[in-house]
Design an enzyme around this catalytic site. Structure first.
Site, PDB file in Angstrom:
ATOM      1  CB  CYS A   2      -0.870   0.051   1.254  1.00 51.11           C
ATOM      2  SG  CYS A   2      -2.119  -1.247   1.321  1.00 51.11           S
ATOM      3  N   GLY A 103       1.466  -2.363   5.386  1.00 50.41           N
ATOM      4  CA  GLY A 103       2.125  -3.451   6.112  1.00 50.41           C
ATOM      5  C   GLY A 103       1.149  -4.564   6.395  1.00 50.41           C
ATOM      6  CB  CYS A 237      10.698  -5.156   2.583  1.00 48.47           C
ATOM      7  SG  CYS A 237      10.165  -6.055   1.130  1.00 48.47           S
ATOM      8  CE1 TYR A 243       6.909  -5.884 -10.037  1.00 46.26           C
ATOM      9  CE2 TYR A 243       5.896  -5.796  -7.867  1.00 46.26           C
ATOM     10  CZ  TYR A 243       5.769  -5.805  -9.243  1.00 46.26           C
ATOM     11  OH  TYR A 243       4.540  -5.726  -9.818  1.00 46.26           O
ATOM     12  CB  CYS A 383       5.745 -11.449   1.729  1.00 43.91           C
ATOM     13  SG  CYS A 383       6.071 -10.009   2.763  1.00 43.91           S
ATOM     14  CB  CYS A 434      12.754  -8.660   5.802  1.00 42.75           C
ATOM     15  SG  CYS A 434      11.677 -10.108   5.755  1.00 42.75           S
ATOM     16  CB  CYS A 437       9.960 -13.780  -0.160  1.00 42.75           C
ATOM     17  SG  CYS A 437      10.949 -12.340  -0.584  1.00 42.75           S
TER      18      CYS A 437
HETATM   19  P1  AMP Z   1       4.406 -14.714 -12.429  1.00 41.86           P
HETATM   20  O1  AMP Z   1       3.802 -14.770 -13.764  1.00 41.86           O
HETATM   21  O2  AMP Z   1       3.437 -15.139 -11.369  1.00 41.86           O
HETATM   22  O3  AMP Z   1       5.702 -15.457 -12.330  1.00 41.86           O
HETATM   23  O4  AMP Z   1       4.680 -13.179 -12.115  1.00 41.86           O
HETATM   24  C1  AMP Z   1       5.945 -12.621 -12.293  1.00 41.86           C
HETATM   25  C2  AMP Z   1       5.829 -11.139 -12.514  1.00 41.86           C
HETATM   26  O5  AMP Z   1       5.098 -10.545 -11.441  1.00 41.86           O
HETATM   27  C3  AMP Z   1       7.199 -10.489 -12.559  1.00 41.86           C
HETATM   28  O6  AMP Z   1       7.288  -9.814 -13.799  1.00 41.86           O
HETATM   29  C4  AMP Z   1       7.227  -9.536 -11.415  1.00 41.86           C
HETATM   30  O7  AMP Z   1       7.674  -8.269 -11.838  1.00 41.86           O
HETATM   31  C5  AMP Z   1       5.814  -9.428 -10.931  1.00 41.86           C
HETATM   32  N1  AMP Z   1       5.695  -9.514  -9.471  1.00 41.86           N
HETATM   33  C6  AMP Z   1       6.509 -10.106  -8.587  1.00 41.86           C
HETATM   34  N2  AMP Z   1       6.019 -10.027  -7.332  1.00 41.86           N
HETATM   35  C7  AMP Z   1       4.875  -9.336  -7.416  1.00 41.86           C
HETATM   36  C8  AMP Z   1       3.897  -8.913  -6.483  1.00 41.86           C
HETATM   37  N3  AMP Z   1       4.014  -9.193  -5.193  1.00 41.86           N
HETATM   38  N4  AMP Z   1       2.846  -8.203  -6.944  1.00 41.86           N
HETATM   39  C9  AMP Z   1       2.717  -7.931  -8.235  1.00 41.86           C
HETATM   40  N5  AMP Z   1       3.594  -8.311  -9.179  1.00 41.86           N
HETATM   41  C10 AMP Z   1       4.653  -9.013  -8.783  1.00 41.86           C
END
Ligand code: AMP
Length: 462
Positions: A2, A103, A237, A243, A383, A434, A437
């Site tokens: 958030c 959080g 984190c 990301y 997480c 942290c 994950c």
């Molecule tokens: P996936 O297709 O599930 O492997 O998603 C991977 C993609 O999701 C990557 O391109 C990351 O940039 C993005 N990503 C990783 N973690 C998150 C998250 N917690 N929320 C949204 N996008 C994420």
């Protein structure tokens, strides 16, 4: 996940909060809200959707006063529905109180069960609402002491903003999981999740709010205290750097851009491969791909073009839509890819859905070889502290080896950054991150079931 922003003592507080939320939209796209104070009353507007769609001129005109806090939501506890929009606003025995939270509490279920056993009634399924009850029930005298008293009963991650008729209070948990920065704009104070919000508001960056710090801003100025026991290790984190935070932000004492580029450079050192071109998966792989290209000497190109009018595909809850989403969002540039040995860089693989689609897309565009490089270690655990990572069952790296993942996504090779390489930079004394994950080392154990809907499903079981 958030974003929060607070403005104290500005004639256009709600307008600035709106702009601040606009800059923090990447931290949550499900809902947004602003609560303002005109010195006597709190005024609130919360709605599902994106910031720009919610806050029209008439809506902002209905948020008068010189103080305001705002929130953008990406749920980690509770469903994505309007009753769970923030900031939460209540009237309790001492007046009005609003709270915006980034959080995740790890003992939310237990606290809620105790509160309900004593007759508390809840309007939402968010962990944050329990905090309000604890504040209201505290036997301490002043509001600040009540907040501290309540937070001492809560474990987990929180960067918080409270607003009363006359005060704004910012708190960061003792582990410092989520970022929170303090800024100044003339005579006004600004608090925000990231510095990119300060930049848009033309506020000067003063400093980060320290882990475990409570900052009270009122008509007499700013008062800081550190009332919590500070843990031996902090737990900022690392995924914020990988990301989540915006690359133009400065958080946890470092520039996100430089950190991301550094992950890419380290990745190139750890997983070199002969190739003709390095391309990023936009936007998440951008800086890491730059770093990889710079370190390897292989030319950087844009081999995939992103449609900027599509939200983050990850947010789509259904597998079928997520699959479709990749195509809507990305399109290959054939001239860059045709006949080439391509290195494609992204920040992380979660379920593997995106990478698999993208590898196919790049091959279909004529690439001779596709080598996938990931600028973080395999994501092996969920997480508990505010990033929406799915359950272990859905995490591909928790269930498959790197070679199996390579086969699943159809790549010629796959290389992840090592957990050692994650710390390519020199850590300052007392600086801890942290990385649960990636390592499974959870600084604070989860006390509830690990489920985003835990506060609703528990009710369903009753
Ligand atoms: P996936 O297709 O599930 O492997 O998603 C991977 C993609 O999701 C990557 O391109 C990351 O940039 C993005 N990503 C990783 N973690 C998150 C998250 N917690 N929320 C949204 N996008 C994420």
């Amino acid at each position: 996940m958030c974003g929060i922003v607070g403005i104290y003592n500005h004639a256009e507080a709600a307008n600035l909060a709106y702009l601040g939320l606009y800059a923090l939209q990447h931290r949550g796209q499900e809902s947004a809200g602003i609560v303002s104070s005109d010195g006597k009353t709190l005024h609130s507007h919360r709605q599902m959707g994106h910031v720009a769609d919610i806050f029209s001129e008439p809506v902002l005109a209905g948020l008068p006063g010189k103080n305001a806090i705002g929130h953008v939501r990406y749920s980690t506890t509770g469903e994505s529905v309007s009753k769970n929009c923030q900031p939460i606003t209540v009237d309790y025995s001492r007046g009005g109180l609003a709270v915006a939270h980034n959080g995740n509490f790890v003992n939310a279920q237990k606290i809620r069960a105790e509160l309900e056993a004593h007759g508390a009634i809840f309007q939402s399924t968010m962990d944050t609402e329990s905090l309000i009850h604890l504040v209201a029930q505290s036997s301490k005298n002043s509001l600040v002491d009540r907040i501290i008293d309540a937070l001492k009963q809560i474990r987990g991650a929180y960067s918080l903003l409270f607003l009363t008729e006359t005060r704004m209070i910012a708190v960061r948990d003792p582990f410092g999981w989520r970022p929170l920065v303090l800024g100044r704009k003339g005579d006004s104070w600004v608090v925000a999740s990231e510095t990119c919000a300060l930049d848009l508001l033309e506020a000067e960056f003063v400093r980060e709010i320290d882990p475990g710090e409570v900052v009270v801003i009122d008509q007499h100025g700013i008062h800081c205290q550190k009332p919590f026991a500070i843990p031996h290790k902090k737990a900022m984190c690392i995924f914020e750097f990988i990301y989540f935070a915006r690359p133009d932000s400065h958080i946890f004492g470092r520039d996100v851009y430089e950190m991301r580029k550094g992950f890419g450079q380290q990745l190139a050192r750890e997983h070199p491969v002969s190739a003709d071109v390095v391309i990023p998966i936009p936007d998440s792989g951008m800086q890491a791909a730059l770093g990889y290209a710079e370190e390897s000497g292989i030319p950087f190109q844009f081999g995939l073009i992103r449609n900027h009018y599509v939200g983050r595909t990850f947010i789509e809850p259904k597998e079928s839509i997520r699959h479709f989403g990749v195509k809507i969002k990305l399109n290959p540039v054939r001239e860059v890819l045709k006949g080439k040995r391509v290195i494609v860089v992204d920040d992380s693989i979660v379920r593997g859905t995106t990478s698999r689609k993208i590898v196919k897309m790049i091959r279909d565009a004529g690439a001779k070889e596709v080598h996938v490089r990931i600028s973080s270690p395999p994501t092996i655990g969920p997480c508990h502290y505010g990033i929406d990572t799915p359950d272990k069952d859905d995490l591909i790296a928790a269930n498959k080896s790197v070679l199996e993942i390579q086969k699943f996504i159809g790549a010629d090779s796959l290389g992840y950054l090592s957990t050692k390489g994650l710390y390519w930079f020199e850590k300052n004394p007392g600086e801890w991150f942290c990385d649960a994950c990636f390592t499974g080392n959870y600084p604070v154990p989860m006390e509830d079931i690990s489920d985003k809907m835990k506060l609703s499903s528990r009710r369903a079981q009753c």
